[in-house]
Design a protein around this motif. Structure first.
Motif, mmCIF file in Angstrom:
data_model
loop_
_atom_site.group_PDB
_atom_site.id
_atom_site.type_symbol
_atom_site.label_atom_id
_atom_site.label_comp_id
_atom_site.label_asym_id
_atom_site.label_seq_id
_atom_site.Cartn_x
_atom_site.Cartn_y
_atom_site.Cartn_z
ATOM 1 N N ASN A 48 88.299 19.149 49.284
ATOM 2 C CA ASN A 48 88.254 19.690 47.923
ATOM 3 C C ASN A 48 88.344 18.545 46.930
ATOM 4 O OD1 ASN A 48 89.596 20.685 45.352
ATOM 5 N ND2 ASN A 48 89.100 22.629 46.365
ATOM 6 N N THR B 246 90.473 24.101 56.535
ATOM 7 C CA THR B 246 91.299 23.394 55.563
ATOM 8 C C THR B 246 91.810 22.086 56.153
ATOM 9 O OG1 THR B 246 93.386 24.389 56.279
ATOM 10 C CG2 THR B 246 92.075 25.633 54.672
ATOM 11 N N TYR C 98 84.652 20.245 57.895
ATOM 12 C CA TYR C 98 85.592 20.342 56.776
ATOM 13 C C TYR C 98 85.051 19.626 55.541
ATOM 14 C CZ TYR C 98 89.686 19.118 53.912
ATOM 15 O OH TYR C 98 90.552 18.913 52.872
#
Length: 336
Positions: A51, A6, A48
Motif C-alpha cells: 500500500n 496483506t 502482494y
C-alpha cells in the motif's frame, strides 16, 4: 474471487515479523540476505501489492509530485509536462497533473487536496502567485518550483526565459530584416508574467533603434489565443495602415493573424511579415511555417523537476534559472 494478501500474510509465510517485511520493502537493512530473498519470493508468490499510502506513513514520502497548469490540453503545457515526467520517473516518483483553468478557487482547492495527498513537491506553471497561494504552499512545508513564471513578492525559485529579452529579440529580428513599420498584438497588458514583459521588450527594441512608434502600433488582446490574433489583426491594420510586420505575443495569436490575413487577401510574407512566440508544434504546421521565438519548454520542465528533487533531498532552496531563447527562422518573414 481474488484474495488481497496483506503484509501480515507475507510475514506469516516467511515466519518473520511484520517489521522485518516492512524493512525489506523500504530497504532499511537489519536483516540477512537470505531473509531478504525469502521475503521477496513470498511477495512475488502471493502477488502482494504494498500500500503506497501505508509506505508513505513509514518513510514520510508519497513518491509523488504535483504540477499545476492553467490549461492542461495546450501544446505549451504538454511540452513542459513531457520534460517533467521524464525527470520525475527517473527518480522513481509519479506526477499528479492538475488543471486550474487559471481559476483562483480551483487552484486553492487543488492545493488543499495535494496537502491531503501528502505530495513531496509542487511545480507551479505560468500563473501569478497570490498571497493565498503562497500561504497554502508555505503551510505544506514542501519544495515548490515555478515554471514559466516568477514572483517578485515571494521567494520561490523559478525556471523560465526572460520574456522581455525574448520579445526584444523577436522585434529586433524584424528590424534587422529591414522592417521599421512594426506592430504588435500583445496578450493581456495586465498579465505581469507574459503580458507586460513582452510589451516592454517590443517597445525597448523600437526605442533602441530610434524607430518612432505610438500606442496605435499595439493591440492589447484579452489573452494569447487564436481568436485574439484573428480578431485583432484587422483592427491593427486599420490603425496602422502602412504596417509591414507584426510581432505576435504567442504562436496562437500569430496563427490567428495568419488566418485573418488569408481572409483579407494579404499574403504572408510577401505583403506582411509575422513573428510568433513559443515555438509550439503548430508553428511548423502553419502555412507558411511560422518564424518564432523558441522557449525550450521540455528542457524547462526537466530542469524544474530536477531542481525540485534536489531541494527535496538537500533541504536547501533551489537557485532560479533563466533559460536561453532563440529565433527559429521559417517562412513568415520577408527581408525588405
Amino acid at each position: 474471487m481474488a484474495i488481497n494478501y496483506t503484509i501480515k500474510d507475507v510475514a506469516k509465510k516467511v515466519n518473520v515479523s511484520i517489521a522485518t517485511v516492512s524493512r525489506v520493502l523500504n530497504g532499511q537493512g537489519g536483516y540477512s540476505k537470505a531473509t531478504e530473498e525469502k521475503v521477496l519470493m513470498a511477495i512475488k508468490e502471493l502477488g502482494y501489492q504494498p500500500n503506497a499510502f501505508a509506505r508513505g506513513l513509514i518513510n514520510n514520502k508519497s513518491n509523488t509530485v504535483a504540477i499545476l497548469f492553467p490549461e492542461v490540453s495546450s501544446q505549451f503545457s504538454s511540452k513542459i509536462l513531457r520534460g517533467v515526467e521524464e525527470a520525475v520517473h527517473a527518480f522513481g516518483s509519479s506526477v499528479i497533473v492538475c488543471n486550474t483553468a487559471s481559476h483562483g478557487q480551483r487552484t486553492e482547492k487543488y492545493l488543499e487536496l495535494l496537502a491531503e495527498k501528502r505530495v513531496d513537491g509542487i511545480l507551479f506553471v505560468s500563473e501569478t502567485i497570490t498571497q493565498n497561494y503562497f500561504d497554502k504552499l508555505e503551510s505544506m512545508k514542501i519544495p515548490v518550483v515555478l515554471i514559466a513564471t516568477e514572483s517578485y513578492l515571494y521567494p520561490i525559485p523559478f525556471v523560465k526565459v526572460d520574456d522581455k529579452h525574448a520579445a526584444f529579440t523577436a522585434t529586433n529580428y524584424l528590424i534587422k530584416k529591414g522592417h521599421t513599420k512594426i506592430g504588435m498584438i500583445s496578450g493581456n497588458k495586465d498579465d505581469v508574467i507574459a503580458g507586460q514583459p513582452r510589451i516592454e521588450g517590443y517597445k525597448q527594441a523600437m526605442l533602441s533603434m530610434g524607430i518612432p512608434f505610438s500606442e496605435e502600433n499595439i493591440i492589447y488582446a484579452k489573452g494569447f489565443s487564436f481568436d485574439d490574433g484573428m480578431t485583432n489583426l484587422p483592427i491593427l491594420l486599420k490603425q496602422f495602415t502602412d504596417l509591414t510586420a507584426v510581432f505576435a505575443a504567442s504562436d496562437a495569436i500569430a496563427m490567428g493573424a495568419i488566418s485573418a490575413a488569408y481572409k483579407l487577401g494579404i499574403k504572408i510574407p510577401q505583403d506582411l511579415s509575422i513573428v510568433g512566440y513559443d515555438n509550439l508544434p503548430i508553428a511548423e504546421m502553419s502555412i507558411p511555417p511560422l518564424t518564432t521565438v523558441a522557449q525550450p519548454l521540455e528542457e524547462m520542465g526537466s530542469v524544474a523537476a530536477n531542481m525540485l528533487f534536489s531541494m527535496m533531498q538537500s533541504g536547501q532552496k533551489g537557485e532560479s534559472r533563466i533559460m536561453p531563447h532563440t529565433i527559429v527562422e521559417r517562412d513568415t518573414v520577408k527581408h525588405l
